[in-house]
Design an enzyme around this catalytic site. Structure first.
Site, short mmCIF file in Angstrom:
data_model
loop_
_atom_site.label_atom_id
_atom_site.label_comp_id
_atom_site.label_asym_id
_atom_site.label_seq_id
_atom_site.Cartn_x
_atom_site.Cartn_y
_atom_site.Cartn_z
N SER A 9 0.86 -1.17 0.00
CA SER A 9 0.00 0.00 0.00
C SER A 9 0.90 1.22 0.00
CB SER A 9 -0.88 0.01 1.27
OG SER A 9 -1.50 1.25 1.47
N TYR A 35 -2.01 -0.93 10.50
CA TYR A 35 -2.06 -1.17 9.06
C TYR A 35 -0.78 -0.70 8.39
CZ TYR A 35 -3.85 -1.10 4.25
OH TYR A 35 -4.02 -1.30 2.90
#
Length: 256
Positions: free
Chosen positions: A143, A156
Site C-alpha cells: 500500500s 495497518y
C-alpha cells in the site's frame, strides 16, 4: 500474445476488489486461476465470472493467517493444475482507525495476523512449491501506507511497511533460483476497504470519492482493474528484470 498464457496463477483475497480484478485479468491473459478467500460466496462468484468467459478457474477457501489453510491451498493448487507459476498475495484487512495510544491489542494482532503473517505464510509455501518448478513470480499487495505514514492507521501502516520488507528479502534470497518477488503499493482504490476507511474517518459526512479524489494529484482514485494490470504484468515474462521493487500505483500520491 497473452501475458501469462499457459501459466497457473493463485490469487488470495479474490472475492472482491483488487483480488477479483486480478484473478479475472490473469484468466483474460491466458492463465488457469486458483481463487482463494475466506468469503466463499464471493470467491465462487469470482470463479463464475471467469468461467462465464470460457476460462479456467477453481475456488479454494483459506484463511491466510492459518498455516494449515495455506499449506492446503498450495496442495489444492497443485492437485488442480499440476504446478504454481504466479501468485498474488492480496488478502488484507484495514482494521479500526485510532491514534496509536488508543489502538487495542486485539486490533493490532488481527491486522498483523492477516496482512503480515498471512503474507509470510503464503510466500513461504509458494516459494517452496516454485522451487520445485524451478521458477515463478510473486506479487505482494502492500500500500502507499507501506511507503509513508498515515495518522490513525499505525497497525495497518506497520503491516504494509513489513510486507515491503519481506518482498525485498524474498527477492534477494531467491532471485538466483528463478523466483522474482515484487510488491505493489496502491493509493486510494475504489473498493469496500476504501469505503470503510472513509466511513470511519468522516462518519458518513462525506462519500468516499468526495474525501479521497482530491488527495490524489491525478484528481481521482483508481480502479481495481488498473492495479490488476500492473500485478499481472509483474508476473509475466515481460517484467523479467523486475524483482525486489515496491511499486506505487497511486495517481501520484507519494510524489507529493
Amino acid at each position: 500474445m497473452a501475458m501469462v498464457l499457459g501459466k497457473v496463477a493463485l490469487v488470495t483475497g479474490a472475492a472482491a476488489g483488487i483480488g477479483r480484478a486480478t484473478a479475472q485479468k490473469f484468466a483474460e491473459e491466458g492463465a488457469k486461476v486458483v481463487v482463494s478467500d475466506i468469503d466463499q460466496p464471493g470467491g465462487e462468484e469470482t470463479v463464475s465470472l471467469i468461467k462465464n468467459h470460457g476460462r479456467d478457474a477453481v475456488f479454494v477457501r483459506a484463511d491466510v493467517s492459518r498455516p494449515e489453510d495455506v499449506e492446503r491451498l498450495i496442495d489444492e493448487t497443485v492437485r488442480s493444475y499440476g504446478r504454481l507459476d504466479c501468485a498474488c498475495n492480496n488478502a488484507g484487512i484495514e482494521g479500526k482507525i485510532a491514534p496509536l495510544a488508543d489502538q487495542t491489542t486485539e486490533n493490532f494482532d488481527a491486522i498483523l495476523g492477516v496482512n503480515l503473517r498471512g503474507t509470510f505464510l503464503c510466500l513461504r509455501a509458494e516459494i517452496r512449491q516454485m522451487l520445485r518448478n524451478r521458477g515463478g513470480a510473486i506479487v505482494n499487495l502492500a500500500s502507499v501506507a507501506g511507503l509513508v505514514g498515515f495518522p490513525g492507521l499505525s497497525p495497518y501502516t506497520a503491516s504494509k511497511h513489513a510486507v515491503n520488507g519481506l518482498t525485498k528479502n524474498a527477492a534477494l534470497e531467491y532471485g538466483k533460483l528463478g523466483i522474482r518477488v515484487n510488491s505493489v503499493c496502491p493509493g486510494g482504490i475504489d473498493t469496500r476497504m476504501l469505503d470503510s476507511l472513509a466511513e470511519q474517518s468522516t462518519g458518513g459526512a462525506q462519500s468516499t470519492r468526495e474525501m479521497m479524489d482530491p488527495l490524489h494529484p491525478i484528481g481521482r482514485i483508481g480502479t481495481p482493474e488498473e492495479v490488476a494490470e500492473l500485478i499481472v504484468w509483474l508476473c509475466s515474462d515481460r517484467a523479467g528484470f523486475m524483482s525486489g521493487a515496491n511499486v506505487p500505483v497511486d495517481g501520484g500520491f507519494v510524489a507529493q
